[in-house]
Scaffold this active site. Structure first.
Site, mmCIF file in Angstrom:
data_model
loop_
_atom_site.group_PDB
_atom_site.id
_atom_site.type_symbol
_atom_site.label_atom_id
_atom_site.label_comp_id
_atom_site.label_asym_id
_atom_site.label_seq_id
_atom_site.Cartn_x
_atom_site.Cartn_y
_atom_site.Cartn_z
ATOM 1 C CG HIS A 1 -1.743 1.225 1.333
ATOM 2 N ND1 HIS A 1 -3.269 1.171 1.183
ATOM 3 C CD2 HIS A 1 -1.577 2.378 1.699
ATOM 4 C CE1 HIS A 1 -3.866 2.201 1.266
ATOM 5 N NE2 HIS A 1 -2.604 3.067 1.700
ATOM 6 C CD GLU A 2 1.586 3.358 3.678
ATOM 7 O OE1 GLU A 2 1.691 4.556 2.855
ATOM 8 O OE2 GLU A 2 0.421 3.169 4.193
ATOM 9 C CG HIS B 1 0.220 6.190 -0.635
ATOM 10 N ND1 HIS B 1 -0.754 6.749 -1.492
ATOM 11 C CD2 HIS B 1 -0.283 5.547 0.380
ATOM 12 C CE1 HIS B 1 -1.904 6.786 -0.716
ATOM 13 N NE2 HIS B 1 -1.532 5.879 0.577
ATOM 14 C CG HIS C 1 0.349 8.557 -7.106
ATOM 15 N ND1 HIS C 1 -0.628 8.990 -6.458
ATOM 16 C CD2 HIS C 1 0.098 9.221 -8.409
ATOM 17 C CE1 HIS C 1 -1.406 9.690 -7.251
ATOM 18 N NE2 HIS C 1 -1.080 9.834 -8.561
HETATM 19 ZN ZN LIG Z 1 -2.909 5.353 1.949
#
Ligand SMILES: [Zn+2]
Length: 684
Positions: free
Chosen positions: A466-467, A470, A473
């Site tokens: 998940h991290e 980010h 991105h």
């Molecule tokens: Zn998040």
């Protein structure tokens, strides 16, 4: 000039940064920003991107890059002097930011550029549109008196948010429990016992030391047979920073929460919004509070039947197997784990040996390599804030350097809980130079114990993905202006798209084989274990869904319904929301809201729904990979080019449509959660 925070070339020199450097550096940079802005406004007749916006972005970027290591260290190696220096700067930064937002000359110059500069590209136009809206949201149009009040409120809000987080951190670290009889810890997996023993040793104690840090707290609530111990820790954890529990009143956030709601409301009203929720939505993908509430209630309606059935199943199981008639909040996790084992004979513990850090990290990089053609390698001898931290760089197929990141994996004292990605430097390209994006990836996973590598639970692996989503991105952006590169300028309710999207690879056999392997034998996860693991994937997914919806609806409602006369009514509203959507009613003493740092200490106020909102986007985006193959190069390239590289340069909806070929539909999310979708897909 020997202040390390003012060495703005390259990476921050963490080992040199001391609390006494913070205020002088920030003072100097703020003063340079102020005088630089005045000079730019004075020296030009006709404004353009090149003569105004770019030089202003350079000034702002210097300030951000100096502040970034301070704010980061305050979160991960907190100390009294650093905290004091950090807090001393907050009102100054807030004052500066409001001052810029309320600067009418600047506002008019931006308007002029947006209307008259003939050379603006799409990203520049979007950046200016965002900026013009931000001017309005900073009160640029207000009369002088209201402007002053607006500024005062902004400062108070930033200090209150910081105080909220400090209280929570202090309360978390204040509590610990030394256990001298191993029998009291029956049921705990060996890894949790080892960690408790290591924690005791590190503090010079004999026995086993339990703390409220997640790697210690979670196994007790999930595995400890000792009900009294679970009760005790549950109470300590859920009353942190409140008026109740073992440290009642010591770090009580009650007053801070009321003040935050009050001031947010007042500030929203200064801007002519009905309430803070409407203010929050002004910069989001969702169009109105009503649309958000309909979305959340719609999801609740679709999942509540399943959630109730799951709870009933749990109650029947505990009654039949254990003769338990009344389940308390500190029993739910424990018996749910028993039920999971009973039904699927799978535990998080059983999987752990297959997820050693030494496989997970390189495996995750391999996944990213296959998806987007990126190469990731570790760089040694980089100056970091803690010996456990590692540093990496990302290069594209052609060897071009795309980004760099720090990875700080383990829980430790003086480190804020949870997992997050933060920016160290943003992509910024001018005619003079190219700045490569740099990210901080922070987790609170179980550290290695003894000489074994750190072994992660599958949940932890998912969090890491998940991290990292980010991080990608932020780092893979191709947009050259920091205001809209990476996650900057992305609507907050779309910002969880790339992160939740990455989690999907943790469940696919082909990807799992890359990120797992027994830490001793190197063997892959056995097929039958994988079958059990995926069968258990949606275990209690209805209960988890309504829990997230409870938080999201609560967050919207306290911001929508606040009135100065009635106050926040925080627990009254939480009660109402619970009776409406929750299937588990926590005990009276539960002070969940006092530790809800997303909305009181972070950026998710009237925005917690973003997780669910973006989950619709991410599940729907992933469904294209399900169709074309999870490592399909064209689909990977398309996601890279249409979403990751675009940052905030276009509306999230336009980017999504460019990738998916249509607007998002909700059924992929429901299908992934094992919740039946009905015939009419709902577009959000
Ligand atoms: Zn998040």
């Amino acid at each position: 000039m020997d202040n390390p925070l003012l060495q703005l070339e390259g990476l921050p020199p963490f080992s040199l940064i001391q609390p006494e450097h913070v205020e002088p550096a920030i003072d100097q940079l703020l003063s340079e920003c102020r005088s630089g802005t005045e000079q730019l406004l004075d020296s030009n007749q006709e404004f353009s991107w090149i003569n105004l916006v770019e030089p202003l972005e350079i000034l702002d970027d210097r300030l951000s890059r100096a502040w970034s290591p301070v704010s980061h260290m305050n979160s991960v190696v907190n100390s009294e002097p650093l905290r004091a220096a950090y807090n001393a700067c907050l009102p100054k930064l807030s004052e500066y930011s409001t001052e810029m937002g309320q600067n009418e000359r600047l506002f008019n110059a931006y308007k002029y550029i947006r209307e008259h500069d003939p050379n603006l590209d799409q990203a520049q136009q979007k950046s200016l549109d965002n900026a013009l809206l931000d001017f309005k949201l900073s009160g640029v149009d207000l009369p002088a008196e209201k402007k002053a009040r607006f500024k005062e409120i902004s400062q108070e809000l930033s200090q209150l948010g910081s105080k909220f987080s400090e209280n929570l951190l202090d309360a978390t670290h204040a509590w610990s429990k030394l256990v001298s009889d191993e029998g009291e810890l029956a049921g705990l997996p060996q890894s949790a016992l080892d960690l408790a023993r290591q924690t005791a040793e590190q503090r010079g104690e004999q026995g086993w030391l339990l703390t409220l840090e997640f790697p210690s707290y979670f196994p007790v609530l999930t595995y400890a047979d000792n009900r009294e111990l679970r009760h005790e820790m549950y109470e300590a954890y859920t009353t942190r920073a409140s008026d109740l529990g073992p440290d009642a009143g010591k770090w009580d956030n009650s007053e801070i929460m009321e003040q935050l709601l009050n001031l947010r409301h007042e500030q929203a009203q200064l801007l002519d919004f009905d309430n803070y929720a409407e203010r929050s939505l002004a910069r989001k993908m969702a169009r109105s509070g009503q649309e958000v509430m309909e979305f959340l209630h719609d999801l609740a309606a679709r999942s509540s039947k399943q959630a109730r059935a799951e709870l009933a199943e749990l109650e029947q199981f505990t009654s039949e197997q254990y003769g338990m008639e009344q389940l308390e909040a500190w029993d739910i996790g424990y018996y749910s784990e028993r039920l999971r084992q009973h039904r699927y004979s799978i535990t998080q513990e059983e999987l752990k040996p297959y997820f050693p850090e030494t496989r997970v990290i390189p495996g995750m990089f391999d996944v990213v390599g296959r998806l987007y053609g990126m190469q990731i390698s570790e760089i040694n001898d980089i100056d970091c804030w803690h010996p456990d931290v590692r540093f990496y760089e990302i290069r594209g197929r052609d060897g071009e350097l795309r980004g760099q990141f720090y990875l700080d994996l383990y829980a430790r004292p003086q480190k804020r809980g949870g997992a997050w990605m933060d920016e160290c430097a943003s992509r910024f390209v001018t005619h003079q130079h190219t700045q490569i994006p740099v990210a901080y990836l922070t987790c609170n996973f179980s550290p290695p114990v003894g000489d074994k590598p750190a072994l992660f639970t599958h949940d932890e692996v998912e969090t890491l993905f998940h991290e990292f989503g980010h991080g990608l991105h932020h780092m893979l952006t191709r947009i050259d202006y920091p205001s809209v590169s990476g996650i900057s300028g992305v609507e907050w309710d779309a910002v969880e798209l790339p992160s939740q999207f990455m989690e999907n690879w943790c469940w696919e056999r082909e990807a799992l084989d890359l990120i797992s392997g027994h830490y001793e034998s190197g063997e892959p996860i056995p097929d039958e274990m994988y079958q059990r693991m995926t069968a258990a994937k949606n275990f209690q997914s209805g209960m988890q869904m309504v829990r997230q919806l409870e938080f999201a609806i609560f967050d919207m409602r306290i911001h929508q319904e606040f009135t100065p006369e009635q106050g926040g009514r925080i627990y009254e509203i939480l009660e109402q929301v619970r009776s409406e959507v929750a299937v588990i009613q926590p005990p009276e003493f539960n002070r969940f809201a006092h530790g809800f740092s997303h909305i009181f200490g972070g950026g998710y106020a009237a925005g917690y729904y973003s997780y669910k909102w973006a989950e619709v986007l991410s599940a729907d985006a992933f469904s294209l990979f399900e169709k074309n193959g999870i490592f399909d190069q064209n689909t990977g390239d398309s996601f890279l080019h249409n979403i990751l590289e675009q940052g905030g340069s276009k509306n999230a909806m336009d980017l999504f449509v460019a990738f998916r070929g249509r607007e998002p539909e909700i059924d992929a999310l429901l299908r992934h959660c094992g919740i039946a979708a009905d015939a009419t897909p709902r577009v959000c």
